[in-house]
Scaffold this active site. Structure first.
Site, mmCIF file in Angstrom:
data_model
loop_
_atom_site.group_PDB
_atom_site.id
_atom_site.type_symbol
_atom_site.label_atom_id
_atom_site.label_comp_id
_atom_site.label_asym_id
_atom_site.label_seq_id
_atom_site.Cartn_x
_atom_site.Cartn_y
_atom_site.Cartn_z
ATOM 1 N N ARG A 44 -3.474 5.911 -4.528
ATOM 2 C CA ARG A 44 -3.189 4.809 -3.613
ATOM 3 C C ARG A 44 -3.228 3.465 -4.333
ATOM 4 O O ARG A 44 -3.957 3.281 -5.297
ATOM 5 C CB ARG A 44 -4.154 4.816 -2.437
ATOM 6 C CG ARG A 44 -5.575 4.791 -2.860
ATOM 7 C CD ARG A 44 -6.505 5.692 -2.067
ATOM 8 N NE ARG A 44 -5.995 6.924 -1.570
ATOM 9 C CZ ARG A 44 -6.241 7.364 -0.325
ATOM 10 N NH1 ARG A 44 -6.951 6.660 0.501
ATOM 11 N NH2 ARG A 44 -5.773 8.529 0.061
ATOM 12 N N ARG A 57 0.813 -1.204 0.000
ATOM 13 C CA ARG A 57 0.000 0.000 0.000
ATOM 14 C C ARG A 57 0.849 1.258 0.000
ATOM 15 O O ARG A 57 1.728 1.426 0.825
ATOM 16 C CB ARG A 57 -0.893 0.032 1.226
ATOM 17 C CG ARG A 57 -1.681 1.326 1.272
ATOM 18 C CD ARG A 57 -2.551 1.372 2.486
ATOM 19 N NE ARG A 57 -3.140 2.677 2.567
ATOM 20 C CZ ARG A 57 -4.435 2.897 2.678
ATOM 21 N NH1 ARG A 57 -5.263 1.896 2.729
ATOM 22 N NH2 ARG A 57 -4.896 4.104 2.753
ATOM 23 N N ASP A 73 -7.156 0.400 -1.379
ATOM 24 C CA ASP A 73 -7.968 0.858 -0.265
ATOM 25 C C ASP A 73 -9.065 -0.163 -0.059
ATOM 26 O O ASP A 73 -9.773 -0.502 -1.006
ATOM 27 C CB ASP A 73 -8.670 2.159 -0.699
ATOM 28 C CG ASP A 73 -8.503 3.275 0.278
ATOM 29 O OD1 ASP A 73 -7.954 3.045 1.367
ATOM 30 O OD2 ASP A 73 -8.937 4.387 -0.061
ATOM 31 N N ASP A 115 -12.281 -0.606 2.441
ATOM 32 C CA ASP A 115 -13.052 0.084 3.485
ATOM 33 C C ASP A 115 -14.278 -0.727 3.872
ATOM 34 O O ASP A 115 -15.047 -1.138 3.000
ATOM 35 C CB ASP A 115 -13.570 1.431 2.949
ATOM 36 C CG ASP A 115 -12.467 2.440 2.700
ATOM 37 O OD1 ASP A 115 -11.440 2.374 3.407
ATOM 38 O OD2 ASP A 115 -12.645 3.290 1.814
#
Ligand code: ROI
Length: 166
Positions: free
Chosen positions: A97, A88, A100, A102
């Protein structure tokens, strides 16, 4: 073996660095390999313009849903371990990025912990989250009792990536 405590979870996935589609597929494989995760389903991939600074590549986003025996904080830790394993990079705030992951929804739970807010605080403002969720399940109910469908947003620049969704 008892079959208690499997909760249905929704996880948002996003990447705009280092071969985003590969990043998401690889994260999916990691999740599926956990014995504490079952019945994983992955949405189509969607390309979207970056929310945040525009001088970065478009994102590839998807969501997945699965059942898990991990509690929310252990799930968070597991997701972070996958993000780190895939190298990451987070180069700047609201910037590009590699990966990710979430937590969007965890059953009907509402959590306001220092490390974790469920439902994800921004999910209803993000077409790249809402549309992939509705694609997988059009009848999702939020912890408030409202339907996700009632929260639909302009699709804006969201593009479903047909060729890799076969
Ligand atoms: N923009 C898009 N389109 N997709 C994302 O997943 C995403 N994730 C982020 C920020 C940088 C806010 N912008 C994004 O974290």
């Amino acid at each position: 073996m008892t079959d208690l405590n499997w909760e249905t979870v929704w996880v948002g996935m996003g990447s705009n660095l280092n071969q985003p589609i590969k990043q998401l597929l690889s994260a999916k494989s990691c999740l599926e390999q956990s014995e504490e995760i079952r019945a994983l389903r992955l949405s189509s991939f969607y390309q979207s313009k970056p929310l945040g600074p525009q001088d970065q590549p478009d994102f590839v986003n998807a969501v997945c849903t699965f059942e898990t025996q991990l509690n929310p904080l252990d799930l968070l830790q597991f997701l972070q371990s996958i993000e780190h394993k895939q190298g990451r990079q987070r180069l700047r705030h609201w910037g590009e990025r590699t990966l990710d992951l979430d937590i969007l929804l965890y059953g009907n739970r509402v959590e306001n912990l220092p490390q974790l807010t469920i439902p994800h605080i921004e999910m209803l403002n993000r077409a790249f989250v809402v549309y992939p969720m509705l694609e997988l399940e059009s009848t999702i109910i939020l912890p408030t009792g409202e339907t996700l469908k009632s929260k639909t947003l302009p699709t804006n620049d969201l593009v479903r990536l047909d060729s890799i969704n076969e």
